[in-house]
Design a protein around this motif. Sequence first.
Motif, mmCIF file in Angstrom:
data_model
loop_
_atom_site.group_PDB
_atom_site.id
_atom_site.type_symbol
_atom_site.label_atom_id
_atom_site.label_comp_id
_atom_site.label_asym_id
_atom_site.label_seq_id
_atom_site.Cartn_x
_atom_site.Cartn_y
_atom_site.Cartn_z
ATOM 1 N N GLU A 72 -1.013 8.974 -4.757
ATOM 2 C CA GLU A 72 -0.293 9.624 -3.657
ATOM 3 C C GLU A 72 0.597 10.732 -4.204
ATOM 4 N N LYS A 73 1.227 10.458 -5.339
ATOM 5 C CA LYS A 73 2.096 11.456 -5.956
ATOM 6 C C LYS A 73 1.288 12.699 -6.319
ATOM 7 N N THR A 132 5.086 5.984 -0.375
ATOM 8 C CA THR A 132 4.526 4.776 -0.992
ATOM 9 C C THR A 132 5.559 4.131 -1.898
ATOM 10 N N PRO A 140 4.130 11.846 0.789
ATOM 11 C CA PRO A 140 3.406 10.568 0.696
ATOM 12 C C PRO A 140 3.775 9.749 -0.539
ATOM 13 N N TYR A 141 4.033 10.435 -1.652
ATOM 14 C CA TYR A 141 4.353 9.689 -2.867
ATOM 15 C C TYR A 141 5.649 8.913 -2.698
ATOM 16 N N TYR A 147 -1.375 -3.617 3.432
ATOM 17 C CA TYR A 147 -1.087 -2.383 2.712
ATOM 18 C C TYR A 147 -2.101 -2.097 1.603
ATOM 19 N N THR A 207 0.027 15.129 -3.527
ATOM 20 C CA THR A 207 0.929 16.131 -2.969
ATOM 21 C C THR A 207 0.979 17.397 -3.826
ATOM 22 N N MET A 252 -0.150 4.853 6.962
ATOM 23 C CA MET A 252 1.049 4.978 6.147
ATOM 24 C C MET A 252 2.323 4.917 6.971
ATOM 25 N N MET A 288 3.065 1.491 8.383
ATOM 26 C CA MET A 288 3.419 0.637 7.258
ATOM 27 C C MET A 288 4.858 0.869 6.838
ATOM 28 N N LYS A 316 -8.026 9.714 2.169
ATOM 29 C CA LYS A 316 -7.007 10.141 3.117
ATOM 30 C C LYS A 316 -6.654 11.623 2.939
ATOM 31 N N ASN A 357 -5.913 4.586 7.721
ATOM 32 C CA ASN A 357 -4.793 5.426 7.354
ATOM 33 C C ASN A 357 -3.595 5.040 8.196
ATOM 34 N N ARG A 383 -2.140 3.363 -6.585
ATOM 35 C CA ARG A 383 -2.072 4.016 -5.286
ATOM 36 C C ARG A 383 -0.873 4.943 -5.184
ATOM 37 N N LYS A 384 0.270 4.461 -5.699
ATOM 38 C CA LYS A 384 1.494 5.248 -5.652
ATOM 39 C C LYS A 384 1.322 6.566 -6.412
#
Lengths: 286, 393, 307, 247
Positions: free
Chosen positions: B98-99, C26, C22-23, C214, B102, C142, C145, B127, C140, B94-95
């Motif tokens: 997400e990276k 997280t 976002p990265y 999460y 972007t 984030m 969280m 998302k 959603n 997930r991380k």
Amino acid sequence: MEIAIQLVIAGILQGGLYALAAFGLSLIFGVSNVLNLAHGEFLMLGGLFCFLIFSATGLNPFLIGLMILPFAFFLGYIFDRFLMRPLAGKKEHIRLMSSILVTLGAALCIGDVTSFLAGAEEKGVDYSMPSFFWGDLYISYLRLLAMVMIAGLTVGIHYYLKKTYTGRALRATTQNIRGAMLVGVDTSRIRSVTFGIGSMLASIAGVFYVVLLSISPDMGLTVTIKYLCIIVLGGLGSLIGSLVGGVILGLTESIVSYYNPHWGQTAAFLILVLILLIRPKGLFGK
Amino acid sequence: MKRKMSVFCLVFLMAVAIIGPDLTWAEDPKEIKIGATIALSGRFKGIVGTFKTLGNEWAGLINERGGIYVKEYGKKLPIKFEIYDDASKPENARKYYEKMATDPSISFFMGPFSSFISNAATTVAGKHKIPMQMVCANDAVLFEKPNYWRVGVLVPAEDEWERLVPIYKKKGGVKTFATITMDTLHNKGAIKGFEEDLKKNGFEVVYSVVAPPPTKNFAPMIIKLRKAKPDVVCIEALSPAFTIGFLKQMREAGYKPKEIIVGHVTKHVIDALGPYAENITGLAYYYDGDTQDHKDFLEILRRSGFTWGEYMESGIRFWAYTRIKQAIEKAGTLDRKKIMDTLWNMKTKIMGLDSFVTPEGYGALGAWPCQVQGGKFVSIWPLDKAVKLHNYR
Amino acid sequence: MNRIILGIVLLFLLIFPVFNLPYLNTFLIILFMYILLAESYDILGGYTGYINMGHIAFFGIGAYTFGLLWNTGLSLYLSFLAGTLAAVVFAILISFPLFRLQGAYFSLAAFALVKLMEHLTLNLSSITHGSDGLKVLEGNRMIPMYYLSLLLVVAVVVVSFLITRSRFGLAMASVREEEEIAFDFGVPVQRIKTTAMVISASFAGLMGSFYTWYTIFINPSMVFGTEMALMPIAMAMLGGSGVIIGPVIGAVFLLIVEETLWTRFAYLHTAAYGLVILLVGLFMPGGLVRLRPVRRFLIRVGLFKEL
Amino acid sequence: MLVVQELSKTFGGLTALSGIDFQVEQGSITGIIGPNGAGKTTMFNLISGTFLPTSGSIRFKGRDITRIKSDKVCRIGMSRTYQNARPFEALSVLQNVLIGISYGRKDRPNIKRAESEAMDILRFLDLERHAPVLADQLSPLNKKRLELARALGTQPELLLLDEIAAGLIPSETLEMMEVIKQIRSRGTTILMIEHIMKAVMDLSDRVIVLNYGVKIAEGKPQEVSSNPKVIEAYLGEEVEEKGEETP
């Protein structure tokens, strides 16, 4: 009835295999008071070298197992010499913590380097001995061999501890480190030797693993935990304890698994917790 | 002094906060970037660790041919993978998604290995509205809730073993089956579907057991198995250790069924079992054929240095890559929404087979029977016309 | 000085989501999770000296309780509360038998409990869905969280701080140093240990609930896994057990090392990561914060609060 | 104040103490002497509630404390030091004393008051400037003083001192004796085990002699020192090998 006998046989033989590796771990704990989280990696390396030599030469895996014993000893020896000895003088609490960090780090490191060099896949050696059949009963010769070996090792190490100088020094160190130092035992060398012996025992167990089951670089921590549980069950530092602990675990798993495979594993941990509740220092702990 | 410093810091942070999001600028893409995570460490490494190479080799092959034609820009664009290691953990997957989300130059996601990690990854796709082609993920858990931004390539797990039943129906000679399943998400679904199929076709399942993944001692199960005396023993386990351990112990116990089916048979299982592996029947995401896709697939396998039998999941990868390529070509743009629309509605052929997406999001491709013959994995499909035919042990 | 540093860090973390990264978001959430786990582990492990290798059991129990209850339609807050309570009840139940054990026996028995829980969740599939895992509603969220995990981290640090300032903290440290003598001086040893475990468990349980919220999906090996169990402990020891800032620094250090290695190198990062842990264990037995220059710096800015 | 009757303790088959009787008067200093292995420390452990006796009874301030564990005994008003100084090593000197004050008493003073009380005690024992130092960095003498400070923190009515002068050089011993006299003059009753004869003889109002777990003599210091049994016990010890005393 037959089923019951068969289950008991299977359980004891499986237990023998557990005890083989637990034995070395117990020895190490007894002498240097270190929870060696990298023990499973020694086991894995023993199995891996057996596999590699077997793939290259096709020799009998147990012969290979004997051949790699000196290397296993050496590996254990230097592991202790360079990683464990610096921690020896520290306070009890600090030593427990740093030994966890060092052995955990070493375990991760060895596992990953191995998987990089030798591949992460499961490896097994194709070697089988026919089983002994008697009506519906069967006894696997390979497992019997493991059992005989562990019994032999128990007796052998028992005499070694009693008769030889190193053995006596080792026993003295187990019982009282300061006292042993006072009477002139080189305790740090004894510790390293113990690590060597522990690593040898682990590598023999690794050979059985690679023959009977399979090994993979990431198995280390999982099996270490299991063996730690066994020696806690038997009493930390007690050799006979690790043997009995292994057999108890093997038997429980075997019998409960017959009725429900899921609860076999659960029952093993349940028994461990229960025994510790009754005897806070394990079955044979002092 | 102190107050000055904190005020300064505050102002600086505010400034960054305001300017930060606007720092991205658009330009004409020079390449098509596909983001993915793969388990390069952790417990799935042994299964998918080599697929990073496979992906790069595929991209290499396509790029040798100039890349993928995108109508919007009127030219062929090269393709490139950006791959991270998720260490077989969903939170890492997930991380890293997400990276990658972007990064505006990434126009496409490939899913990670296994259903439950994909689960975490698809939420990111949903998302950020980035198309995701899932790979090795076909468990019902993933498709319970609609998510427009992900599609699968495989049939549901329950249907994976469906092509095996016709073999036994046609050849006869076996009646009773036993199944040994490792307790994981995918395995249980596959066996459940298979058992239903068997019963529908008049076969009998005489012994069925689900065992936890770390099981090492199979003797109690084998004692029961010997009593039930099935003709066919099926082992479905994601972990080769489980399969190898079970089969070695069955050999020790001297039980010889007429047929052994192994759900995930790989080179390492064959090696570990030696001659005993001969005539073990299995499944792979590949069958022999002579389409261009077949040639391409074998070529990238050759370049990667392994065969489809050694890593049976490699076929799924290839299908997924191909579907991505087809979707981009068909959509003629890198616009995320249009690619996703195309993925849902596209009906194409891969390796000569129909590939489409069901309304839930499943794909249409399944696994084919194959067998270990002469120490190697061979395809035995189609049943009557295959180069190698199925043998009993 | 320390207040300013803390204030700036906090302020930065507070307005961080505005940057819309976002990265990093997280990453920070996971970082917060590990900080909390390490710090809450250290409440028992660092101050009372009982190395609780079973800390992750509380986390897993919280995670499962939350997931199961939330799925039945219970409100979010009540589910969080229930997850925490379940961990606390479990902690109370096991504390009596477990604290009869000493040293390595304690650690390993606690660890066996984690494995026991893993198998139980796997086996009681009618309740926990076994290996199918437990899925909760996704959404959603984030930003909430992020703030929730930040809040939890701040809370656990504040609680640790209060503990080190209290009589209770003193009693815990006396148990660590010489348990029998502490008892001779009237310290209710068993009660202190149980209370410490309960505090430690409540945070872990709350974090477990948060983790389910999460990741949306959990299964037994995710929440009771061996590596999952050992990492927070390694972090706490690596940073410096028994110092408030220790586990925080340990977690930040280890996760940043991990992240750098993993995004830079495809292979051998775990080996490098293991090597870092090994070297710290070998050369800095007291952890990073007890390294002389680090320690001096921390003392100067007033963040070195030790018990 | 303290009445011990028929006190016996066996470890497995080994008898450490058998049938000990004695009394300690309020405000007095009572010395316990005896060769190594005589059971002195075992008796302390029984009185303070660390061990439970096999038989016999202990009464303190008229209350039966035979089966009461050490934490409660401490709160009733009895505190002790240990043969080998065992402070909480990783805690500061001040914190060591605070533990005694915070938990070893019936009234639980708040942390502010506890701190000021602790500082008073440290001042009394000349440890004031060491207050923030970690206990394991103290000199042997100061460690002994810290033990005493920690015990005084609980405001004991009866103080058990286990070889408080052991390991100190003569001048330090004298200093320590002075401190003990002062503590007694504040009204604290003292029961002490001591190896250094001179210290016992100078300080004690009464002396009890143990040998092999049995009381062989009791009385005023001068009486005891001329008792033939005592002389024999001590002469016998000279030839014996010295070993660790049973804890």
